[in-house]
Design a protein around this motif. Sequence first.
Motif, PDB file in Angstrom:
ATOM      1  N   LYS A   2       0.853  -1.185   0.000  1.00  0.00           N
ATOM      2  CA  LYS A   2       0.000   0.000   0.000  1.00  0.00           C
ATOM      3  C   LYS A   2       0.896   1.244   0.000  1.00  0.00           C
ATOM      4  CE  LYS A   2      -3.336  -0.139   3.060  1.00  0.00           C
ATOM      5  NZ  LYS A   2      -4.017  -0.394   4.363  1.00  0.00           N
ATOM      6  N   TYR A   3       0.676   2.110  -1.009  1.00  0.00           N
ATOM      7  CA  TYR A   3       1.501   3.295  -1.185  1.00  0.00           C
ATOM      8  C   TYR A   3       0.634   4.550  -1.036  1.00  0.00           C
ATOM      9  CZ  TYR A   3       4.456  -0.167  -3.584  1.00  0.00           C
ATOM     10  OH  TYR A   3       5.188  -1.279  -3.914  1.00  0.00           O
ATOM     11  N   TYR A   4       1.008   5.429  -0.131  1.00  0.00           N
ATOM     12  CA  TYR A   4       0.335   6.723   0.002  1.00  0.00           C
ATOM     13  C   TYR A   4       1.280   7.774  -0.574  1.00  0.00           C
ATOM     14  CZ  TYR A   4      -3.211   9.803   2.005  1.00  0.00           C
ATOM     15  OH  TYR A   4      -4.267  10.687   2.170  1.00  0.00           O
ATOM     16  N   GLU A  31      -1.380  -0.908  -4.231  1.00  0.00           N
ATOM     17  CA  GLU A  31      -2.578  -0.107  -3.971  1.00  0.00           C
ATOM     18  C   GLU A  31      -2.132   1.324  -3.706  1.00  0.00           C
ATOM     19  OE1 GLU A  31      -5.558  -1.724  -1.188  1.00  0.00           O
ATOM     20  OE2 GLU A  31      -4.207  -3.442  -0.997  1.00  0.00           O
ATOM     21  N   ARG A  33      -3.240   5.416  -2.644  1.00  0.00           N
ATOM     22  CA  ARG A  33      -4.117   6.450  -2.123  1.00  0.00           C
ATOM     23  C   ARG A  33      -3.259   7.716  -2.145  1.00  0.00           C
ATOM     24  NH1 ARG A  33      -9.004   6.091   0.487  1.00  0.00           N
ATOM     25  NH2 ARG A  33      -9.534   7.807   1.913  1.00  0.00           N
ATOM     26  N   TRP A  83      -5.460   4.715   7.068  1.00  0.00           N
ATOM     27  CA  TRP A  83      -5.224   3.730   5.999  1.00  0.00           C
ATOM     28  C   TRP A  83      -3.985   2.892   6.291  1.00  0.00           C
ATOM     29  CZ3 TRP A  83      -2.463   3.606   0.865  1.00  0.00           C
ATOM     30  CH2 TRP A  83      -3.050   2.696  -0.016  1.00  0.00           C
ATOM     31  N   PRO A  85      -0.509   2.890   5.316  1.00  0.00           N
ATOM     32  CA  PRO A  85       0.176   2.279   4.160  1.00  0.00           C
ATOM     33  C   PRO A  85       1.491   1.628   4.577  1.00  0.00           C
ATOM     34  CG  PRO A  85       0.560   4.623   4.210  1.00  0.00           C
ATOM     35  CD  PRO A  85      -0.413   4.352   5.316  1.00  0.00           C
ATOM     36  N   ASP A  86       2.064   0.879   3.643  1.00  0.00           N
ATOM     37  CA  ASP A  86       3.400   0.305   3.865  1.00  0.00           C
ATOM     38  C   ASP A  86       4.480   1.372   3.762  1.00  0.00           C
ATOM     39  OD1 ASP A  86       2.920  -2.685   4.090  1.00  0.00           O
ATOM     40  OD2 ASP A  86       1.844  -2.203   2.238  1.00  0.00           O
ATOM     41  N   CYS A  88       4.861   5.934   2.887  1.00  0.00           N
ATOM     42  CA  CYS A  88       4.345   7.215   2.402  1.00  0.00           C
ATOM     43  C   CYS A  88       5.435   7.842   1.533  1.00  0.00           C
ATOM     44  CB  CYS A  88       3.995   8.135   3.573  1.00  0.00           C
ATOM     45  SG  CYS A  88       3.306   9.722   3.046  1.00  0.00           S
TER      46      CYS A  88
END
Length: 386
Positions: A2-4, A31, A33, A83, A85-86, A88
């Motif tokens: 997960k990438y923000y 993913e 956001r 959220w 993420p993994d 930011c």
Amino acid sequence: MKYYIIAGEASGDLHASRLMRELQRQDMDAEFRFFGGDMMAAEGGTRVRHYKDMAYMGFIPVLLHLPTILRNMSRCKEDIRLWHPDVCILVDYPGFNLSIAKYLHKHTDIPVFYYIAPKLWAWKEYRIKNMKRDVDELFSILPFEKDFFEGKHGYPIHYVGNPTADEVREFRAAYNESFNDFARRNGLDADKKIIALLAGSRRQEIKDNLPAMIEACAGMDDCQIVIAGAPSVEREYYNSVVEKTGLHKLGSDVMFVDNRTYELLSHATVALVTSGTATLETALFGVPQVVCYETPLPKIIGYLRKKVLKVRYISLVNLIADDEVVPELVADSFSVDNIRRHLLSIMPDTDGRERQMRGYETIWQRLGDDCAPENAARIIGELLAD
């Protein structure tokens, strides 16, 4: 993973979108956001805020919109935390992003990677202490930054190449439209040379710089003035700025090409450019240019520039070349007469034009051939795997 991702302006939207594309190639489960724009949205994921709601610059505009800025910052911090993420990934935009980095370091265990390092070598060098504390990995796109961060401050970074060079190289390889076809498609005169006006990506920059740019071109009958419309600014706003000059009207003697800057630069003879990524893009397209940047209180700002800025130049072209390849008309040197004088010095068959073209060759050599988003995505994947 997960990438923000947070990008706060048009150039950041472009660079972040290409990084997202490479991350997806290397991570099938990626993913996203993000705070960003339309280019990032085209790569997928969920957009929380558009950068149009964040792109304020200058003391007064920032002060007037401070409640909005603070709400965006608060929303961003909360959204990242929820959220979780993994990683930011912050993209340029230091005023906003460094605050996010500080919050994440203090209140979460989310790693913070910074893609496109803040230009601390120009000013606010004191921020380096907080960056070393709050940013886990720093990715640079300018070759001279390695000496600054690593050599001067002992802060290891990753130089990944320059994404603007990648984007221009890729565009030029694929684009083959003739000047006549381009002119016909955009309502331009195929018998006149183009003076491209790149007045910035924010309303304040456009309001400050565009009128003088237009006035400096007056009377050049063998040329046509063509404004490069920024993706975040409506045509109506350009029209209001042009009409206030009292000299021209958009669509008659001042033309407009919306969100097709690379196409315009492919056919331009010369350009007037507000400092920023656009100066480097213009150089990489081989278009001689004059850098123009109006400021309030020009004499005071001109004095402070000499005393506060840590570098000799403000344009990326001159910074990369470490030489005055292009003229920089900033603060007390910004005037219609100066713009016009330098513009005439780079028209076809002039020594000034030839000097700039030789300097542009140096720029290409120093940037190299590395693909920045591909390198950055690979390194990000390796770091997260570890």
